[in-house]
Design a protein around this motif. Structure first.
Motif, mmCIF file in Angstrom:
data_model
loop_
_atom_site.group_PDB
_atom_site.id
_atom_site.type_symbol
_atom_site.label_atom_id
_atom_site.label_comp_id
_atom_site.label_asym_id
_atom_site.label_seq_id
_atom_site.Cartn_x
_atom_site.Cartn_y
_atom_site.Cartn_z
ATOM 1 N N MET A 1 1.156 -1.022 -0.142
ATOM 2 C CA MET A 1 -0.048 -0.219 -0.479
ATOM 3 C C MET A 1 1.012 1.541 0.025
ATOM 4 O O MET A 1 2.140 1.149 0.321
ATOM 5 C CB MET A 1 -0.813 0.414 1.242
ATOM 6 N N ARG A 2 0.899 1.929 -1.078
ATOM 7 C CA ARG A 2 1.269 3.177 -1.229
ATOM 8 C C ARG A 2 0.554 4.478 -0.673
ATOM 9 O O ARG A 2 -0.513 4.388 -0.188
ATOM 10 C CB ARG A 2 1.030 3.774 -2.136
ATOM 11 N N ALA A 3 1.026 4.884 0.827
ATOM 12 C CA ALA A 3 0.589 6.633 1.639
ATOM 13 C C ALA A 3 1.668 7.612 0.972
ATOM 14 O O ALA A 3 2.877 7.290 0.383
ATOM 15 C CB ALA A 3 0.741 6.547 2.241
ATOM 16 N N LYS A 4 0.526 8.889 0.396
ATOM 17 C CA LYS A 4 1.450 10.158 0.196
ATOM 18 C C LYS A 4 0.844 10.977 1.736
ATOM 19 O O LYS A 4 -0.193 11.483 1.497
ATOM 20 C CB LYS A 4 0.712 10.849 -0.987
ATOM 21 N N ILE A 5 2.099 11.722 2.246
ATOM 22 C CA ILE A 5 1.814 12.783 3.436
ATOM 23 C C ILE A 5 2.207 13.770 2.669
ATOM 24 O O ILE A 5 3.391 14.449 2.307
ATOM 25 C CB ILE A 5 2.619 12.304 4.340
ATOM 26 N N VAL A 6 1.028 15.033 2.135
ATOM 27 C CA VAL A 6 1.288 16.157 2.381
ATOM 28 C C VAL A 6 1.021 17.194 3.224
ATOM 29 O O VAL A 6 0.163 16.704 4.228
ATOM 30 C CB VAL A 6 0.980 16.904 0.982
ATOM 31 N N MET B 1 4.803 16.391 13.106
ATOM 32 C CA MET B 1 3.521 15.683 12.893
ATOM 33 C C MET B 1 4.055 14.337 11.457
ATOM 34 O O MET B 1 3.882 13.090 11.783
ATOM 35 C CB MET B 1 1.887 16.225 12.294
ATOM 36 N N ALA B 2 4.111 15.219 10.566
ATOM 37 C CA ALA B 2 4.339 14.921 9.225
ATOM 38 C C ALA B 2 5.138 13.641 9.137
ATOM 39 O O ALA B 2 5.413 12.419 8.932
ATOM 40 C CB ALA B 2 3.895 15.330 8.277
ATOM 41 N N GLU B 3 6.175 13.667 10.077
ATOM 42 C CA GLU B 3 7.563 13.262 10.527
ATOM 43 C C GLU B 3 6.897 11.769 10.899
ATOM 44 O O GLU B 3 7.596 11.100 10.997
ATOM 45 C CB GLU B 3 8.703 13.846 10.147
ATOM 46 N N LEU C 1 -3.009 14.393 4.218
ATOM 47 C CA LEU C 1 -2.776 16.017 4.344
ATOM 48 C C LEU C 1 -2.580 16.399 6.311
ATOM 49 O O LEU C 1 -3.745 16.535 6.758
ATOM 50 C CB LEU C 1 -3.301 16.703 3.529
ATOM 51 N N VAL C 2 -1.515 16.769 6.210
ATOM 52 C CA VAL C 2 -1.196 17.539 7.917
ATOM 53 C C VAL C 2 -1.212 18.796 7.558
ATOM 54 O O VAL C 2 -0.167 19.602 6.970
ATOM 55 C CB VAL C 2 0.128 16.872 8.261
ATOM 56 N N VAL D 1 -6.738 13.265 7.658
ATOM 57 C CA VAL D 1 -6.708 14.834 7.773
ATOM 58 C C VAL D 1 -5.754 14.997 8.581
ATOM 59 O O VAL D 1 -6.549 14.266 10.137
ATOM 60 C CB VAL D 1 -6.848 15.377 7.434
ATOM 61 N N MET D 2 -5.115 15.562 9.731
ATOM 62 C CA MET D 2 -4.820 16.209 10.361
ATOM 63 C C MET D 2 -3.493 17.135 11.146
ATOM 64 O O MET D 2 -3.277 17.907 10.201
ATOM 65 C CB MET D 2 -3.632 15.117 11.317
#
Length: 148
Positions: free
Chosen positions: A1-6, A17-19, A53-54, A86-87
């Motif tokens: 599974m692939r996740a994209k965090i922006v 938070m994203a890290e 999305l953060v 989202v966070m």
């Protein structure tokens, strides 16, 4: 599974938070790509199973220029079959505007057809140890739901 965090971060709180989330999702076996909203096109989400999305909310909820651009791009996408979370951070002194942009993006993802896996996670200002534990728990829940 692939996740994209922006992430969008003015003070570094949301980047932190994203890290944390990225590390947790990598540990759970997901393929994760993380990037700053200023250097990301919303269509990058199309290559991922999980869209995250953060973001921060500045003052009384007005989106900054880089967030507005990304938000407008996001609203044009069809994310049917994708999952999202989202966070973000905010300041409770702004009362009804606390973390407003987090909820704006939640609505945008839903309007694009994506399925929400967890409730929005909000943090006041910088993440505390308790907030880090909440991010860790959110990552575990995301990974469990994605891995079925």
């Amino acid at each position: 599974m692939r996740a994209k965090i922006v992430f969008a971060s003015m003070t570094g709180n949301d980047e932190d938070m994203a890290e944390i989330l990225e590390e947790d999702l990598l540990d759970a076996g997901l393929d994760v790509d993380t990037s700053d909203v200023s250097f990301t096109d919303a269509s990058d989400y199309l290559d991922s199973d999980l869209c995250v999305l953060v973001t921060y909310t500045y003052g009384e909820g007005a989106m900054t220029d880089e967030l507005v651009d990304f938000y407008e791009q996001l609203k044009q996408l069809d994310l049917s079959g994708k999952y999202f979370a989202v966070m973000g951070s905010g300041d409770k002194t702004y009362k009804e505007h606390y973390c407003e942009n987090v909820f704006d993006f939640e609505k945008a993802f839903l309007a694009c057809g994506a399925k929400e896996l967890i409730a929005p996670l909000t943090v006041e200002n910088a993440p505390t140890d308790e907030d880090i534990d909440r991010i860790d728990q959110a990552a575990e829940e995301l990974a469990n739901k994605l891995n079925g």
